[in-house]
Design a protein around this motif. Structure first.
Motif, PDB file in Angstrom:
ATOM      1  N   THR A  57       0.825  -1.211   0.000  1.00 57.38           N
ATOM      2  CA  THR A  57       0.000   0.000   0.000  1.00 57.38           C
ATOM      3  C   THR A  57       0.858   1.259   0.000  1.00 57.38           C
ATOM      4  O   THR A  57       0.577   2.223  -0.728  1.00 57.38           O
ATOM      5  CB  THR A  57      -0.939  -0.004   1.222  1.00 57.38           C
ATOM      6  OG1 THR A  57      -1.730  -1.202   1.204  1.00 57.38           O
ATOM      7  CG2 THR A  57      -1.848   1.209   1.208  1.00 57.38           C
ATOM      8  N   TYR A  93       2.369   1.806  -3.364  1.00 52.55           N
ATOM      9  CA  TYR A  93       1.393   2.340  -4.316  1.00 52.55           C
ATOM     10  C   TYR A  93       1.117   3.820  -4.046  1.00 52.55           C
ATOM     11  O   TYR A  93       0.958   4.602  -4.985  1.00 52.55           O
ATOM     12  CB  TYR A  93       0.091   1.530  -4.223  1.00 52.55           C
ATOM     13  CG  TYR A  93      -0.985   2.012  -5.148  1.00 52.55           C
ATOM     14  CD1 TYR A  93      -0.951   1.693  -6.503  1.00 52.55           C
ATOM     15  CD2 TYR A  93      -2.050   2.785  -4.671  1.00 52.55           C
ATOM     16  CE1 TYR A  93      -1.941   2.138  -7.357  1.00 52.55           C
ATOM     17  CE2 TYR A  93      -3.044   3.234  -5.521  1.00 52.55           C
ATOM     18  CZ  TYR A  93      -2.988   2.913  -6.867  1.00 52.55           C
ATOM     19  OH  TYR A  93      -3.961   3.361  -7.717  1.00 52.55           O
ATOM     20  N   VAL A  94       1.062   4.199  -2.794  1.00 48.67           N
ATOM     21  CA  VAL A  94       0.748   5.594  -2.462  1.00 48.67           C
ATOM     22  C   VAL A  94       1.937   6.512  -2.747  1.00 48.67           C
ATOM     23  O   VAL A  94       1.792   7.576  -3.359  1.00 48.67           O
ATOM     24  CB  VAL A  94       0.297   5.703  -0.989  1.00 48.67           C
ATOM     25  CG1 VAL A  94       0.181   7.158  -0.560  1.00 48.67           C
ATOM     26  CG2 VAL A  94      -1.029   4.982  -0.785  1.00 48.67           C
ATOM     27  N   ARG A  95       3.119   6.125  -2.333  1.00 49.14           N
ATOM     28  CA  ARG A  95       4.293   6.984  -2.460  1.00 49.14           C
ATOM     29  C   ARG A  95       5.000   6.839  -3.796  1.00 49.14           C
ATOM     30  O   ARG A  95       5.871   7.638  -4.118  1.00 49.14           O
ATOM     31  CB  ARG A  95       5.270   6.687  -1.329  1.00 49.14           C
ATOM     32  CG  ARG A  95       4.666   6.868   0.062  1.00 49.14           C
ATOM     33  CD  ARG A  95       5.679   6.557   1.146  1.00 49.14           C
ATOM     34  NE  ARG A  95       6.739   7.576   1.165  1.00 49.14           N
ATOM     35  CZ  ARG A  95       8.026   7.298   1.236  1.00 49.14           C
ATOM     36  NH1 ARG A  95       8.437   6.036   1.259  1.00 49.14           N
ATOM     37  NH2 ARG A  95       8.920   8.273   1.268  1.00 49.14           N
TER      38      ARG A  95
END
Length: 227
Positions: A79, A82-84
């Protein structure tokens, strides 16, 4: 989603890989721990049986706990990737804190906060140790570089030819000093002995000449006059 900088599996496969690895590590470690504990707590004559029973009862449970922890950690790690949109040690630190807090969420906010802090510090120590070990292993060794001076008059890339017994960097041996020629000795000795020897042919030629001259001289003719 994986990045080129990482050598781990891509994120969808990484979760399953971490779950299996964590389960195996927990099962092996739990088996060793509970086998020793079962032997210690069993009476004499039943130690091996008590150790094996403790392994059967507790090793799967420990392996399952490790698998849950590893699966949640990998899910939070993917996660964060994917976010950073990048993968660095901060992803692991945040994932460890989130995993510890999530597993203690049923106990309340206080225990969850302490577990999250403990997970974040633990992962920070693990990541720091890994970075330091990587720097030590990949540190370049400060060794002096050996450079050869180019030989004058030789094209670059060609190898100079050295005489037998001579190596690059050695000074060529000096040739031996020339021995005094025999002409000087002969001339020096000629002043003492060679002169007489050289004059002998002349003397002999003169004697021969004198002898020849004595033969050539007119001899007196005999006369029969009575005096």
């Amino acid at each position: 989603m994986g990045t080129p900088e990482t050598s781990r599996e891509p994120c969808p496969d990484r979760i399953l890989d971490d779950i299996g690895g964590a389960f195996g590590m927990g099962a092996v470690g739990g088996s060793a721990f509970h086998f020793i504990k079962g032997i210690y707590n069993s009476p004499k004559g039943e130690r091996l049986v008590g150790g094996s029973q403790a392994v059967r009862m507790n090793a799967p449970r420990v392996g399952g706990s490790f698998a849950v922890w590893g699966g949640l950690f990998s899910a939070f790690d993917c996660t964060m990737v994917y976010v950073r949109q990048k993968e660095d040690p901060w992803n692991s630190i945040i994932s460890g804190a989130a995993t510890g807090g999530f597993l203690q969420m049923r106990q309340g906010f206080g225990p969850a906060s302490r577990a999250a802090l403990f997970g974040g510090v633990l992962l920070a120590l693990i990541e720091g140790a890994g970075i330091m070990l990587n720097k030590v292993v990949t540190a370049p060794q400060n060794l002096p570089m050996m450079t050869e001076e180019p030989v004058p008059g030789m094209a670059p890339g060609s190898f100079p030819l050295y005489p037998a017994g001579q190596f690059p960097g050695m000074t060529p041996p000096t040739p031996p000093a020339p021995e005094p020629s025999s002409s000087g000795s002969s001339s020096w000795f000629g002043g003492l002995f060679g002169g007489g020897k050289k004059q002998e042919p002349a003397a002999s030629s003169g004697s021969k000449t004198e002898i020849l001259e004595s033969f050539d001289a007119p001899t007196p003719m005999p006369t029969f006059d009575y005096k």
